[in-house]
Design an enzyme around this catalytic site. Structure first.
Site, PDB file in Angstrom:
ATOM      1  N   LYS A  45       0.825  -1.213   0.000  1.00 34.04           N
ATOM      2  CA  LYS A  45       0.000   0.000   0.000  1.00 34.04           C
ATOM      3  C   LYS A  45       0.861   1.267   0.000  1.00 34.04           C
ATOM      4  O   LYS A  45       0.399   2.332  -0.405  1.00 34.04           O
ATOM      5  CB  LYS A  45      -0.917   0.005   1.220  1.00 34.04           C
ATOM      6  CG  LYS A  45      -1.935  -1.123   1.259  1.00 34.04           C
ATOM      7  CD  LYS A  45      -3.156  -0.809   0.414  1.00 34.04           C
ATOM      8  CE  LYS A  45      -4.259  -1.849   0.616  1.00 34.04           C
ATOM      9  NZ  LYS A  45      -5.439  -1.576  -0.211  1.00 34.04           N
ATOM     10  N   SER A  53       1.684  -9.779  -0.043  1.00 26.13           N
ATOM     11  CA  SER A  53       1.302  -8.360  -0.064  1.00 26.13           C
ATOM     12  C   SER A  53       1.565  -7.595   1.217  1.00 26.13           C
ATOM     13  O   SER A  53       1.707  -6.372   1.174  1.00 26.13           O
ATOM     14  CB  SER A  53      -0.174  -8.248  -0.435  1.00 26.13           C
ATOM     15  OG  SER A  53      -0.959  -8.971   0.490  1.00 26.13           O
TER      16      SER A  53
END
Lengths: 320, 320
Positions: free
Chosen positions: A53, A303
Site C-alpha cells: 500500500k 502483499s
C-alpha cells in the site's frame, strides 16, 4: 477500454522509486517441492509500512499539485492503506487524516499516528464513516484518497509487478491476493502489457468471495457480511478495478481460513518472514492446488506483513 | 601473513552463488534517525537454512574431492553450522553427521535431521563431543568441517561482504557479530581488500567477550563459562580467524543482554524480519552508541534468524 496504462505504472515507479524499498524475491526448495512449481516470492511484507500500500499512497501523494497537497490528504481506510497514506504524506510534509471507527484495532490506530497522521473517530458503521469523512473534507479541502478505486492507486500498486518482471522476466504466471482489486488490477495491466502470454491469477478468501463471484458472473456483485482472518481483503471490488480484472485476469481461486493459516505458517517456516493473513492468500491459492502451476515459473506477491504484535503470539516481541 | 585471500572469497562466491539466496539489503528511516547514521542491513537471516552459515558450509562441501566427498562430512556444532552442513551435504548428495550433546535443543536436532543429516548423541561435555566425533571420523573416514576455524569456511562467510560491497560500494563501515570469528574474519579480508579505508567493526556479548579481550590485549585468551542469549556467539575465537581479526578489524564493542533484546525488537518492528539474538548483536553495538558511525553509510550484517518456534513466543506460529 483500459483506464490505467502500463505507461502510467512506469511513471509511477519513477515517481516513487527513491522512497520505497526495492523488495526482495525469496525462494524455497521445500515450497517448490510441495507445489511442483518453481516459486518466486516478491516480499511486499518487507515494504515500507509493511505492505504494498506504500506504493499507491506514495504515487498519489506525489501526483498532487502544490495547491492540492497544501490542504492535506484524507481516507477512511482503517487498514494498511491508512498507515501508508500517513507515511506518504509525511514524505511530502503534508497532513494526513484517517477517519476510523471507534472500535478500530488500537494497533492500526497507532500505526497511523506513528507515521504522523491524525485519526478522527466515528461510530462504527459504514454510513458514519462516509459522512464523517465527507464533512472533514468539505471543511478542510483535504484530498480524499480511496484505498483502491483510484487510477493513481492502481498505477502505484502496479509497480510491484513492474519491479518483479524486470528482475524475473521468465515468469509464466503471477499470483496476487484480491480484496478491492487495486493490486490485482495493477498487476494484470503490467503483466499482460509486458508479456501477453503470462497468466495472471488471484486468491480470495471463501468468506469474502465477491471478486471471484463477480469475475465468474461478469457482473460486479457484493457479498453480504464478508468475513475472514484476511482482514485486508474484505472490501468490495471497485468499479475502476473490476473492468481491468475482467479484461486481464485468467482465474480467481478461493481459499479457506485453514488454507490461509497453513500458508502463513509455511511461509514463516520457509521464507523466515512474517506474513499477515491477507498477504498469504496468494500462496494459499497455489499451495491448495487451485491453480495450474505445475512445472511453471510462478511469481507470488506476498502483499503484507503487519501482524498485530499485541494479540498475535506468532509475532510478539521477546518478554522484557 | 594472511591465510585467506580476497581471491579465495571470490572463488567461493562463484562456487556457491547458484545455490544460495542473494540476501536483500533493507533500510529503515526510524533506525537511521535513532543512530544518526545511514544504515544498510544485509539480511542473512533470510539466507537458506536461516543464517550465513549456509555459505561456508556450501563452499567447503563443494571444495571436497570426489573421493573425500564420498565418505561424507561431520561436525560437532550443535548450532546453525550443523544444520547448514547437513543442508550443503544434501545439495551434493553426500551424508552429513552432527555429534550433539544429549541435552541439545530439540529444535536444533530437528533442523539437522530436517535437512537429511544424521545426529549422534554424546554426553553433554566438550571432551565427550570431541572424542565421539574423533571416533566417528576414524571409523568412517568422514571429513570434519569445523564451524569457523577453517580457511574454506572463512572464505565462504566472506561472500556476504563481497555481495554486500558489490551492491553497496559506498559503505564507510561494516559491522558483524563475532563468536568464533569466521564471519568477522571473512568480512574483514573482503572489506579491507576491496576498500582499504573502510572501517570493520564487530559486536560481541559482554558475557562472552573473548574476542574483544583478545583483540584488545593482542593475545588470544578464552573466557571461562561464557554466557549469553546470543547462543551462536559463545565459541572461542579461532587460531585461524584471530590473526585475520588482529590484522584487519578496527574495533570490537561489547553489548549487554538488554541491548541485544532491544536490538531484536527494533529490528523486528522496523525491518519486519525475525532476528535471532546472535544476529542482532551487530546492530546492538551500533544502536548502543559504541561505535563511531555518525553520518556514515554503515553496513550491518544480520547474521541469522533461527528463533526457536516452540519456546519463543515472538515467533510462535498461529495456534491451530
Amino acid at each position: 477500454m483500459s483506464d490505467v496504462t502500463l505507461q502510467q505504472v512506469r511513471e509511477a515507479l519513477e515517481r516513487i522509486r527513491e522512497r520505497i524499498q526495492p523488495t526482495p524475491v525469496l525462494r524455497s526448495d521445500r515450497l517448490d517441492q510441495i507445489t511442483g512449481a518453481r516459486l518466486f516470492f516478491k516480499c511486499e511484507n518487507l515494504q515500507k509500512t509493511g505492505s504494498f500500500k506504500a506504493r499507491g499512497a506514495l504515487n498519489t501523494v506525489f501526483s498532487l499539485s502544490e495547491d492540492q497537497a497544501s490542504r492535506g490528504v484524507a481516507t477512511h481506510s482503517s487498514g494498511n492503506h491508512g498507515a501508508a497514506l500517513a507515511w506518504a504524506a509525511g514524505m511530502r510534509g503534508i497532513p494526513a487524516t484517517a477517519v476510523m471507527p471507534s472500535n478500530a484495532n488500537p494497533v492500526k490506530v497507532a500505526a497511523v499516528k506513528g507515521y504522523g497522521g491524525t485519526v478522527i473517530f466515528c461510530e462504527p458503521n459504514h454510513k458514519a464513516r462516509e459522512e464523517t469523512a465527507a464533512r472533514f473534507i468539505s471543511e478542510t479541502g483535504a484530498h480524499m484518497v480511496h484505498p483502491y478505486n483510484d487510477v493513481r492507486i492502481v498505477a502505484g500498486q502496479g509497480t510491484v509487478a513492474l519491479e518483479f518482471l524486470r528482475e524475473m522476466p521468465d515468469l509464466d504466471a503471477i499470483v496476487t491476493p484480491v480484496g478491492g482489486g487495486g493490486l490485482l488490477a495493477g498487476t494484470a495491466i503490467v503483466a499482460k502489457g509486458l508479456k501477453p502470454a503470462i497468466k495472471v491469477y488471484a486468491g480470495e478468501p471463501e468468506g469474502a468471495a465477491d471478486a471471484s463471484q463477480s469475475f465468474n458472473s461478469g457482473v460486479r456483485t457484493p457479498v453480504s457480511n464478508p468475513r475472514s482472518i484476511a482482514d485486508g481483503l474484505l472490501a468490495f471490488v471497485g468499479d475502476i478495478t473490476f473492468p481491468e480484472i475482467m479484461e486481464h485476469v485468467d482465474a480467481i481461486a478461493t481459499v479457506s481460513e485453514d488454507e490461509i493459516e497453513r500458508a502463513m505458517k509455511l511461509l514463516f517456516e520457509e521464507l523466515r518472514v512474517p506474513v499477515e493473513p491477507s498477504g498469504a492468500v496468494s500462496f494459499a491459492a497455489v499451495a491448495g492446488g487451485k491453480l495450474d502451476v505445475k512445472d511453471r515459473n510462478v511469481g507470488i506477491i506476498i502483499s503484507g506483513g503487519n501482524i498485530d504484535l499485541e494479540s498475535n503470539p506468532w509475532a510478539r516481541p521477546p518478554a522484557k
